[in-house]
Design a protein around this motif. Structure first.
Motif, PDB file in Angstrom:
ATOM      1  N   TRP A 137     -31.871  98.499  24.875  1.00  0.00           N
ATOM      2  CA  TRP A 137     -32.450  98.256  23.561  1.00  0.00           C
ATOM      3  C   TRP A 137     -33.171  96.910  23.604  1.00  0.00           C
ATOM      4  O   TRP A 137     -32.568  95.881  23.902  1.00  0.00           O
ATOM      5  CB  TRP A 137     -31.373  98.208  22.499  1.00  0.00           C
ATOM      6  N   ILE A 138     -34.453  96.916  23.281  1.00  0.00           N
ATOM      7  CA  ILE A 138     -35.252  95.699  23.296  1.00  0.00           C
ATOM      8  C   ILE A 138     -35.263  95.099  21.891  1.00  0.00           C
ATOM      9  O   ILE A 138     -35.649  95.760  20.929  1.00  0.00           O
ATOM     10  CB  ILE A 138     -36.686  95.993  23.775  1.00  0.00           C
ATOM     11  N   THR A 139     -34.835  93.848  21.809  1.00  0.00           N
ATOM     12  CA  THR A 139     -34.812  93.091  20.560  1.00  0.00           C
ATOM     13  C   THR A 139     -35.691  91.853  20.746  1.00  0.00           C
ATOM     14  O   THR A 139     -36.055  91.508  21.879  1.00  0.00           O
ATOM     15  CB  THR A 139     -33.370  92.692  20.199  1.00  0.00           C
ATOM     16  N   PRO A 140     -36.043  91.156  19.650  1.00  0.00           N
ATOM     17  CA  PRO A 140     -36.990  90.037  19.767  1.00  0.00           C
ATOM     18  C   PRO A 140     -36.550  88.912  20.709  1.00  0.00           C
ATOM     19  O   PRO A 140     -37.393  88.203  21.248  1.00  0.00           O
ATOM     20  CB  PRO A 140     -37.103  89.509  18.334  1.00  0.00           C
ATOM     21  N   GLU A 141     -35.247  88.759  20.928  1.00  0.00           N
ATOM     22  CA  GLU A 141     -34.801  87.642  21.761  1.00  0.00           C
ATOM     23  C   GLU A 141     -34.771  87.960  23.254  1.00  0.00           C
ATOM     24  O   GLU A 141     -34.392  87.115  24.063  1.00  0.00           O
ATOM     25  CB  GLU A 141     -33.427  87.124  21.296  1.00  0.00           C
ATOM     26  N   VAL A 142     -35.176  89.157  23.638  1.00  0.00           N
ATOM     27  CA  VAL A 142     -35.127  89.551  25.051  1.00  0.00           C
ATOM     28  C   VAL A 142     -36.550  89.742  25.572  1.00  0.00           C
ATOM     29  O   VAL A 142     -37.351  90.445  24.956  1.00  0.00           O
ATOM     30  CB  VAL A 142     -34.323  90.867  25.218  1.00  0.00           C
ATOM     31  N   VAL A 143     -36.835  89.108  26.712  1.00  0.00           N
ATOM     32  CA  VAL A 143     -38.156  89.246  27.313  1.00  0.00           C
ATOM     33  C   VAL A 143     -38.051  89.835  28.708  1.00  0.00           C
ATOM     34  O   VAL A 143     -37.040  89.697  29.386  1.00  0.00           O
ATOM     35  CB  VAL A 143     -38.922  87.902  27.340  1.00  0.00           C
ATOM     36  N   GLY A 144     -39.123  90.506  29.137  1.00  0.00           N
ATOM     37  CA  GLY A 144     -39.165  91.234  30.401  1.00  0.00           C
ATOM     38  C   GLY A 144     -40.056  90.565  31.424  1.00  0.00           C
ATOM     39  O   GLY A 144     -40.097  89.357  31.473  1.00  0.00           O
ATOM     40  N   PRO A 145     -40.763  91.399  32.185  1.00  0.00           N
ATOM     41  CA  PRO A 145     -40.960  92.844  32.034  1.00  0.00           C
ATOM     42  C   PRO A 145     -39.680  93.625  32.300  1.00  0.00           C
ATOM     43  O   PRO A 145     -38.776  93.143  32.969  1.00  0.00           O
ATOM     44  CB  PRO A 145     -42.045  93.167  33.060  1.00  0.00           C
ATOM     45  N   PHE A 146     -39.652  94.850  31.746  1.00  0.00           N
ATOM     46  CA  PHE A 146     -38.466  95.686  31.791  1.00  0.00           C
ATOM     47  C   PHE A 146     -38.634  96.850  32.768  1.00  0.00           C
ATOM     48  O   PHE A 146     -39.673  97.505  32.781  1.00  0.00           O
ATOM     49  CB  PHE A 146     -38.176  96.269  30.399  1.00  0.00           C
ATOM     50  N   LYS A 147     -37.583  97.111  33.518  1.00  0.00           N
ATOM     51  CA  LYS A 147     -37.572  98.275  34.396  1.00  0.00           C
ATOM     52  C   LYS A 147     -37.634  99.542  33.545  1.00  0.00           C
ATOM     53  O   LYS A 147     -37.080  99.598  32.462  1.00  0.00           O
ATOM     54  CB  LYS A 147     -36.311  98.281  35.258  1.00  0.00           C
ATOM     55  N   GLY A 148     -38.298 100.572  34.083  1.00  0.00           N
ATOM     56  CA  GLY A 148     -38.365 101.859  33.402  1.00  0.00           C
ATOM     57  C   GLY A 148     -39.781 102.364  33.229  1.00  0.00           C
ATOM     58  O   GLY A 148     -40.019 103.558  33.184  1.00  0.00           O
ATOM     59  N   GLY A 149     -40.716 101.461  33.121  1.00  0.00           N
ATOM     60  CA  GLY A 149     -42.114 101.859  32.960  1.00  0.00           C
ATOM     61  C   GLY A 149     -42.752 102.222  34.291  1.00  0.00           C
ATOM     62  O   GLY A 149     -42.128 102.092  35.351  1.00  0.00           O
TER      63      GLY A 149
END
Length: 165
Positions: free
Chosen positions: A147-159
């Motif tokens: 779950w991505i919330t405003p306080e978490v930055v990536g880039p995120f695995k999955g894309g």
């Protein structure tokens, strides 16, 4: 594979690239709500999250905090090298049913015992998932359940292009 360049971290933010591997389980003082079919199917402040390198947090909520009938045994299972064997739930609310939209670890592996009796839900299959008053964005790709919330930055695995991270 080259590690992606982490996004800049602002005040009050955390980078998923600072999360550990193997993943860490932590209790957080947050409120989680999930809506499906116009109905609130869970609203709890008994929240645990799992943090793993390159992934937004996965939130685990007590199964008994869901309204009666919201969690129905689903088909299939999967295995996590860290947490162990997972079972799936179909999630129901407001006359809608979303197959395999949640999972649990009935007998979590050592180090992950705090996940016993808890359920994680794919945010993208619900009407809305909120942490505190922030509507979350689902982790990209549909396979992972962060779950991505405003306080978490990536880039995120999955894309696209992130399989080898």
């Amino acid at each position: 594979m080259v590690r992606p360049q982490p996004q800049p971290v602002g005040a009050g933010q955390e980078s998923v690239w600072d999360y550990p591997r193997p993943p860490r389980v932590e209790r957080v003082a947050r409120r989680a709500r999930i809506e499906l079919g116009g109905e609130v199917i869970v609203d709890t402040d008994d929240v645990v999250r799992v943090l793993e390198t390159s992934h937004p947090p996965v939130y685990y909520l007590p199964a008994d905090a869901f309204v009666a009938g919201a969690l129905r045994p689903g088909e299939g299972s999967s295995f996590c090298e860290f947490k162990g064997g997972a079972r799936y739930f179909d999630v129901a609310g407001g006359g809608q049913v979303r197959p395999r939209a949640a999972w649990t670890y009935p007998q979590p592996a050592p180090g992950y015992e705090e996940l016993a009796g808890r359920v994680a839900v794919y945010a993208g299959q619900m009407d809305r998932c909120l942490i505190d008053d922030h509507e979350v964005e689902p982790q990209p790709g549909g396979f992972y359940g962060g779950w991505i919330t405003p306080e978490v930055v990536g880039p995120f695995k999955g894309g696209p292009g992130s399989m080898g991270w």
